[in-house]
Motif scaffolding. Structure first.
Motif, short mmCIF file in Angstrom:
data_model
loop_
_atom_site.label_atom_id
_atom_site.label_comp_id
_atom_site.label_asym_id
_atom_site.label_seq_id
_atom_site.Cartn_x
_atom_site.Cartn_y
_atom_site.Cartn_z
N SER A 1 -1.01 -0.41 -2.08
CA SER A 1 -1.68 -1.39 -2.67
C SER A 1 -1.15 -0.21 -4.00
O SER A 1 -0.60 -0.94 -5.26
CB SER A 1 -3.15 -1.76 -2.66
OG SER A 1 -3.44 -2.55 -1.76
N ARG A 2 -1.33 1.00 -3.80
CA ARG A 2 -1.07 1.91 -4.82
C ARG A 2 0.28 2.12 -4.54
O ARG A 2 1.08 2.28 -6.54
CB ARG A 2 -1.01 3.13 -4.80
CG ARG A 2 -0.97 4.29 -5.42
CD ARG A 2 -1.82 4.01 -6.65
NE ARG A 2 -1.97 5.26 -7.94
CZ ARG A 2 -2.54 5.03 -9.07
NH1 ARG A 2 -3.24 4.13 -9.27
NH2 ARG A 2 -2.50 6.52 -10.02
N SER B 1 -6.28 2.26 7.39
CA SER B 1 -7.01 1.79 5.58
C SER B 1 -6.02 2.43 5.32
O SER B 1 -6.00 2.16 3.58
CB SER B 1 -8.66 1.75 6.17
OG SER B 1 -8.47 2.67 4.65
N GLU B 2 -5.41 3.58 5.54
CA GLU B 2 -5.22 4.74 4.02
C GLU B 2 -3.27 4.01 3.68
O GLU B 2 -3.37 3.99 2.74
CB GLU B 2 -5.45 5.71 4.69
CG GLU B 2 -4.61 6.83 3.87
CD GLU B 2 -4.04 8.08 4.31
OE1 GLU B 2 -3.41 9.19 3.94
OE2 GLU B 2 -4.18 8.36 5.51
N GLU C 1 -2.72 0.65 4.01
CA GLU C 1 -2.76 -0.09 2.76
C GLU C 1 -3.31 -0.05 1.46
O GLU C 1 -2.47 -0.36 0.58
CB GLU C 1 -4.06 -1.01 3.85
CG GLU C 1 -3.75 -1.72 4.78
CD GLU C 1 -5.25 -2.96 5.22
OE1 GLU C 1 -6.25 -2.38 5.08
OE2 GLU C 1 -5.16 -3.71 6.52
N SER C 2 -3.80 1.45 1.53
CA SER C 2 -4.28 2.11 -0.48
C SER C 2 -3.10 2.23 -0.65
O SER C 2 -3.13 2.26 -1.41
CB SER C 2 -5.53 3.02 0.50
OG SER C 2 -5.89 3.45 -0.47
#
Length: 299
Positions: free
Chosen positions: A77-78, A70-71, A73-74
């Motif tokens: 995106s960032r 999850s981190e 993917e975040s």
């Protein structure tokens, strides 16, 4: 079945235990024995606690993996968002650099300036024209000189309230009076239709002109202010059988790459413009370029 009773045995063991605990607490005589017993029992303790430890490790591992995914993917995106912003920042930085360079390019800093952007470029090989996003509302008029950070680009030929059309100096129908910056020799630079080629006709073979000489505006047409770079001499062909030399110059302006341009007011028009930037009613309006009328024999 003979011997002390169970109660007696239990009491005896209690007394022995208390005695041993008291002795160990006060004298630490059983420390070595307890350490030995702990070493012997450690594998058994490890085997007993192994299932619980394995369950805790597996739970932490799966939770950590899910959290990392999850981190990740975040962060991706960032990263994409920041890269997009960085691209925009680079574009803005380049645009700011070009604008600063243009604003510092004029030889005379007291002249009035107006920054405009190119909206479209005519792809006709027999025309060299561009559409600007400034019109009569911004004070643009026919014959308005157009420059970039490197030199003269052309002049405005058509004006509407919110846009205008500029003819570049390489247009076949364009002519501009110039002079050699080194020697002061005056001439007319004619467009050829090619993006990087100007011609200077009617230059005698014995004229003081060399390859590499800088051509600047002479100001004799009262349209282009004097002293602005126009082109650099690239080739000179002197044929003794011909009265005039064949001279080719390359424009100093980046005609095919520039996006922002400068519109400048010559001194005689800058003094007669109103507060909105448009020429006053009694100020003469410059006409569209007429090469035949502009050409003159160079001295």
């Amino acid at each position: 079945m003979r011997g002390p009773s169970m109660a007696m045995r239990a009491a005896l063991l209690v007394l022995v235990s208390v005695f041993l605990m008291t002795l160990d607490h006060r004298q630490q005589h059983l420390e070595a024995m307890r350490a030995t017993i702990a070493v012997v029992l450690y594998p058994l303790e490890y085997l007993v606690s192994l299932p619980a430890s394995a369950g805790t490790w597996a739970s932490d591992a799966f939770a950590a993996r899910s959290h990392l995914i999850s981190e990740n993917e975040s962060l991706r995106s960032r990263q994409l968002e920041l890269e997009a912003r960085l691209l925009k920042f680079d574009a803005l930085l380049a645009e700011n650099s070009r604008l600063r360079e243009m604003l510092q390019s004029p030889r005379k800093v007291d002249e009035r300036l107006l920054v405009a952007e190119l909206l479209a470029v005519d792809m006709d090989p027999f025309k060299r024209q561009a559409v600007l996003n400034k019109g009569s509302r911004a004070g643009v008029y026919r014959g308005h000189p157009v420059l970039d950070a490197k030199g003269v680009m052309g002049q405005v030929t058509e004006v509407s309230p919110i846009s205008s059309v500029a003819m570049l100096i390489t247009d076949p129908s364009h002519a501009i009076p110039v002079q050699v910056n080194r020697s002061g020799l005056r001439a007319i630079a004619l467009g050829t239709g090619e993006a990087d080629r100007l011609e200077l006709p009617h230059i005698p073979n014995n004229a003081d002109i060399r390859v590499g000489d800088l051509l600047v505006t002479s100001g004799l047409d009262r349209r282009f202010p004097p002293g602005y770079p126009v082109a650099e001499i690239q080739h000179i062909d002197k044929d003794p059988t011909q009265p005039y030399a064949s001279i080719v110059a390359r424009p100093t302006a980046e005609l095919e790459r520039v996006r922002e341009v400068l519109l400048i007011w010559p001194d005689h028009l800058a003094e007669t413009t109103d507060s909105q930037g448009a020429p006053a009613k009694d100020a003469p309006e410059a006409d569209a370029p007429e090469p035949d009328a502009q050409e003159a024999s160079p001295s």
